[in-house]
Design an enzyme around this catalytic site. Structure first.
Site, mmCIF file in Angstrom:
data_model
loop_
_atom_site.group_PDB
_atom_site.id
_atom_site.type_symbol
_atom_site.label_atom_id
_atom_site.label_comp_id
_atom_site.label_asym_id
_atom_site.label_seq_id
_atom_site.Cartn_x
_atom_site.Cartn_y
_atom_site.Cartn_z
ATOM 1 N N LYS A 148 4.252 -5.394 0.514
ATOM 2 C CA LYS A 148 5.573 -5.250 -0.121
ATOM 3 C C LYS A 148 6.053 -6.573 -0.706
ATOM 4 O O LYS A 148 6.761 -6.585 -1.711
ATOM 5 C CB LYS A 148 6.588 -4.691 0.876
ATOM 6 N N LYS A 187 -4.197 4.263 -0.912
ATOM 7 C CA LYS A 187 -3.503 5.376 -0.252
ATOM 8 C C LYS A 187 -2.469 5.997 -1.201
ATOM 9 O O LYS A 187 -1.929 5.290 -2.063
ATOM 10 C CB LYS A 187 -2.879 4.925 1.071
ATOM 11 N N LYS A 226 4.202 6.498 -3.432
ATOM 12 C CA LYS A 226 5.040 6.828 -4.602
ATOM 13 C C LYS A 226 5.084 5.692 -5.619
ATOM 14 O O LYS A 226 5.563 5.888 -6.728
ATOM 15 C CB LYS A 226 6.433 7.272 -4.184
#
Ligand code: TYM
Length: 330
Positions: free
Chosen positions: A116, A198, A201
């Site tokens: 992130k 993976k 979104k």
């Protein structure tokens, strides 16, 4: 036994969230071992979602959306406790206390933090760094023993075990060490556009969202990448794309992978993809019909969340009293 899990309200959920997490929650609720008295705890973890950029005007809707997804997927609010994390203040309070015993080095190792931080270079905030400790607080506040999640969250549960051990050693036995529970297959659903990544979104084209229309689902499956060779065979090393599609087929249809392989023997990817699309559309149609009922009655959903928070608060207060006593705060 105490079972607890949660999902962030950061946008529409996809089939990775459903197959990796929510589906096993419903199975736990419907299993013979399910304890009606304690039930499971399912949280909409809004505080976690503040660690990435978001629109405050949309937040209430996003929270309600996740709660509706839980309910539409079949989580029974009479048997379980469903609530919003920020409604029970003890989560933030315990998180702070646990931060004081969590080594920085452990947090620096966390894969999700590293990913992130790379994705949001302009907003690497302290909350993003301390995120796993808040998750540990969610889990330990209710003395959780089992955490059903997707594979990407296993590292956070492992850290929670370490924090629990540390606390117990320092202040006396208080917390059980929770175990991660993963789906046998489907703990990591991969992107339809890149089977090495993976489903997430952040790459919408590779995701099937729970609210996607039939046409969109069919298109996304039709354009999903495949591997070389024409065989429909499960082989994660040599055929990662088809293996991922087989896993999705298996989890939605309940058919075993060898059975599906047999059904598509001597048939091509086209037939297989049409069959897969039928299965996904059929399952998501049921989910979407259920969801409509809750969309029409947001007040009912809010009531469920208020009642859930009340139930959770009682347990949270008891744990906090014990923790504060042990830490010398009262
Ligand atoms: P979150 O909101 O990112 O994801 C929610 C759940 O979906 C699973 N998941 C997947 N499973 C399989 N394949 C995928 N492609 C996939 N993508 C997501 C996740 O593993 C997760 O189970 N930190 C947590 C939320 C959290 C939590 C908790 C979980 C906060 N407190 C306490 C359990 C217990 C998170 O970010 O999940």
């Amino acid at each position: 036994m105490r079972i607890l899990s949660g999902i962030q309200p950061t946008g529409t959920l996809h089939i990775g969230n459903y197959l990796g997490a929510i589906k096993q929650w419903v199975e736990l609720q419907n299993s013979k071992n399910f304890d009606e008295k304690t039930g499971c705890i399912f949280i909409v973890v809004d505080l976690h979602s503040l660690t990435v950029d978001y629109d405050p005007k949309q937040m209430q809707k996003m929270i309600l959306d996740v709660a509706m997804d839980y309910l539409a997927a079949g989580i029974d609010p009479k048997k379980n406790t469903i609530f919003v994390q920020s409604h029970v203040k003890e989560h933030a309070e315990l998180s702070w206390l646990l931060q004081t015993i969590t080594p920085m080095g452990e947090l620096e190792r966390m894969t999700q933090y590293k990913d992130k931080s790379k994705q949001n270079k302009e907003n690497i905030n302290a909350g993003l760094f301390a995120y796993p400790v808040l998750m540990a607080a969610d889990i330990l506040l209710y003395k959780t023993t089992i955490v059903p999640v997707g594979d990407d969250q296993a590292q956070h549960v492992e850290l929670t075990r370490e924090i629990a051990r540390k606390f117990n050693n320092k202040f006396g036995q208080t917390f059980p060490e929770p175990k991660t529970q993963l789906q046998k297959s489907g703990a990591r659903i991969m992107s339809l556009t890149n089977p090495m990544q993976k489903m997430s979104k952040s790459i919408p084209q590779g995701c099937i969202f729970l609210t996607d229309s039939e046409q969109t689902i069919r298109e996304k499956i039709k354009t999903a990448v495949t591997d070389s060779g024409k065989e429909i065979k499960f082989n994660e090393t040599n055929k990662p794309a088809i293996s991922n599609l087989l896993t999705i087929y298996h989890l939605f249809s309940g058919k075993s992978i060898p059975e599906i392989e047999k059904n598509y023997e001597n048939k091509g990817y086209g037939d297989f993809k049409t069959g897969l699309a039928d299965v996904v559309v059929d399952n998501l149609r049921k989910f979407q019909e259920n969801r409509k009922k809750f969309e029409k009655d947001p007040e009912l959903v809010k009531k469920i969340l208020t009642q859930g928070a009340k139930k959770a608060q009682k347990i949270a207060e008891e744990t906090m009293e014990e923790v504060k006593k042990k830490m010398g705060l009262i």
